[in-house]
Design an enzyme around this catalytic site. Structure first.
Site, PDB file in Angstrom:
ATOM      1  CD  GLU A   1     -39.463 -20.681  75.846  1.00  0.00           C
ATOM      2  OE1 GLU A   1     -40.232 -19.849  75.331  1.00  0.00           O
ATOM      3  OE2 GLU A   1     -38.450 -20.353  76.512  1.00  0.00           O
TER       4      GLU A   1
ATOM      5  CG  ASP B   1     -40.847 -11.632  76.343  1.00  0.00           C
ATOM      6  OD1 ASP B   1     -40.025 -11.050  77.067  1.00  0.00           O
ATOM      7  OD2 ASP B   1     -40.708 -12.815  75.953  1.00  0.00           O
TER       8      ASP B   1
END
Length: 337
Positions: free
Chosen positions: A200, A279
């Site tokens: 990432e 999230d």
């Protein structure tokens, strides 16, 4: 679209990135914290991302008020419980919640052991009250370094029978997985599964480290694996899962837009790739949004979203018997409805 004959499963959700805006406001006002606003709409832009950030580290700053309101163990227990309740409202059948006790406890000086116990208690109560299958994944936060990570691991071990797996998360570019080999050797000896954030904030080499050095059988994000054909082959041949997070990756500028995300190519290549929310409290989404809105924009067909849903069932930290029971219950529900 979500296939109602398959369980809806969330494999990659940060518990402290999924705190209700209303809970932040309530606890902030109750404990007289210096919130940037005293109403929900005023607070929203300080907690939720509204446009892509210049990188992962910038995105992580939005955790500030998520963690600032964790003033005591009861607050940690409450947000864990509400995480499970919110999963039920989303139609989730099985959820794997991950959390870094040091990251959660640091703003208010909470002992990491107390955070782990409170989260485990809250999640267990939520599973009981809402009928959601729940597993907990402990996180070591990279940016504290290896020494603090040993303390964090000890805290997670204090509830070892209530933890299913260990993860490594945070500033991937500056804190490589190679620094945490000893920690993950201990975790594997405890019988925990291993999932690692990689690919990432750094390139394919980070994914290789997660697999070869830490023993990861699932990779969080894994976006940049697409750059390395040999790595793609390894992921497919070993059945190593990809916990993909479409909206999160757009918001952290890991990819420029949904259409650029490699998830479609992962699925076409036969990788065990899945859809997750990461999230949702910060991204202002939920798991159905990822299936119904983000996935089509990323070019996924209905057959591919169904495959991602099936992959999640394959990869979930469940025994064969638990997996079969979950599938049977969901299919019975679909037949009745």
């Amino acid at each position: 679209m979500i296939d109602t004959k398959l369980p809806l499963i969330e494999l990659h959700r940060h518990l402290d990135g999924a705190i209700r805006l209303s809970t932040i406001l309530d606890l902030g006002l109750t404990h007289n914290l210096p919130l940037p606003a005293c109403d929900l709409e005023g607070l929203r832009p300080h907690v939720q991302v509204t446009e892509p950030q210049p990188g992962l580290v910038a995105f992580l700053r939005y955790f500030k008020w998520m963690n600032a309101i964790l003033v005591d163990a009861e607050a940690c227990r409450r947000v864990a419980y509400e995480n499970v309740e919110d999963a039920r409202r989303e139609g989730i059948d099985h959820i794997e919640l991950r959390f870094s006790p040091w990251f959660m406890g640091e703003p208010n000086g909470l002992a990491a052991e107390a955070v782990v116990e409170a989260v485990a208690d809250g999640a267990a109560a939520g599973a009981r009250d809402f009928g959601v299958s729940v597993r907990l994944i402990g996180i070591l936060s990279r940016h504290y370094g290896p020494a603090i990570a040993h303390q964090e691991l000890a805290a997670i071990r204090s509830q070892r029978d209530r933890i299913t797996a260990l993860d490594l998360a945070g500033d991937e570019g500056n804190y490589p997985a190679a620094w945490f080999v000893e920690h993950f050797n201990i975790a594997r000896d405890l019988g925990w599964a291993i999932t690692v954030h990689a690919g990432e904030g750094a390139g394919p080499e980070s994914v290789w480290q997660a697999i070869d050095l830490l023993g990861a059988t699932r990779i969080g994000h894994g976006v940049r694996a697409i750059e390395d054909p040999k790595l793609m082959d390894t992921l497919r041949e070993r059945g190593i899962g990809i916990e993909a997070n479409l909206t999160s990756n757009v918001q952290t500028s890991t990819v420029p837009d949904y259409a650029s995300h490699p998830l479609k190519r992962f699925l076409e290549a036969g990788l065990l790739a899945t859809l997750n929310s990461d999230d949702p409290g910060i991204s202002a989404i939920d798991l159905p949004y990822e299936f119904n809105v983000a996935a089509p924009q990323a070019g996924l067909s209905h057959a591919q979203t169904r495959q991602a849903q099936q992959n999640a069932l394959t990869l979930a930290y469940l025994s064969a018997a638990e997996r079969a029971d979950l599938l049977a219950r969901v299919q019975a529900r679909a037949d009745q409805g």
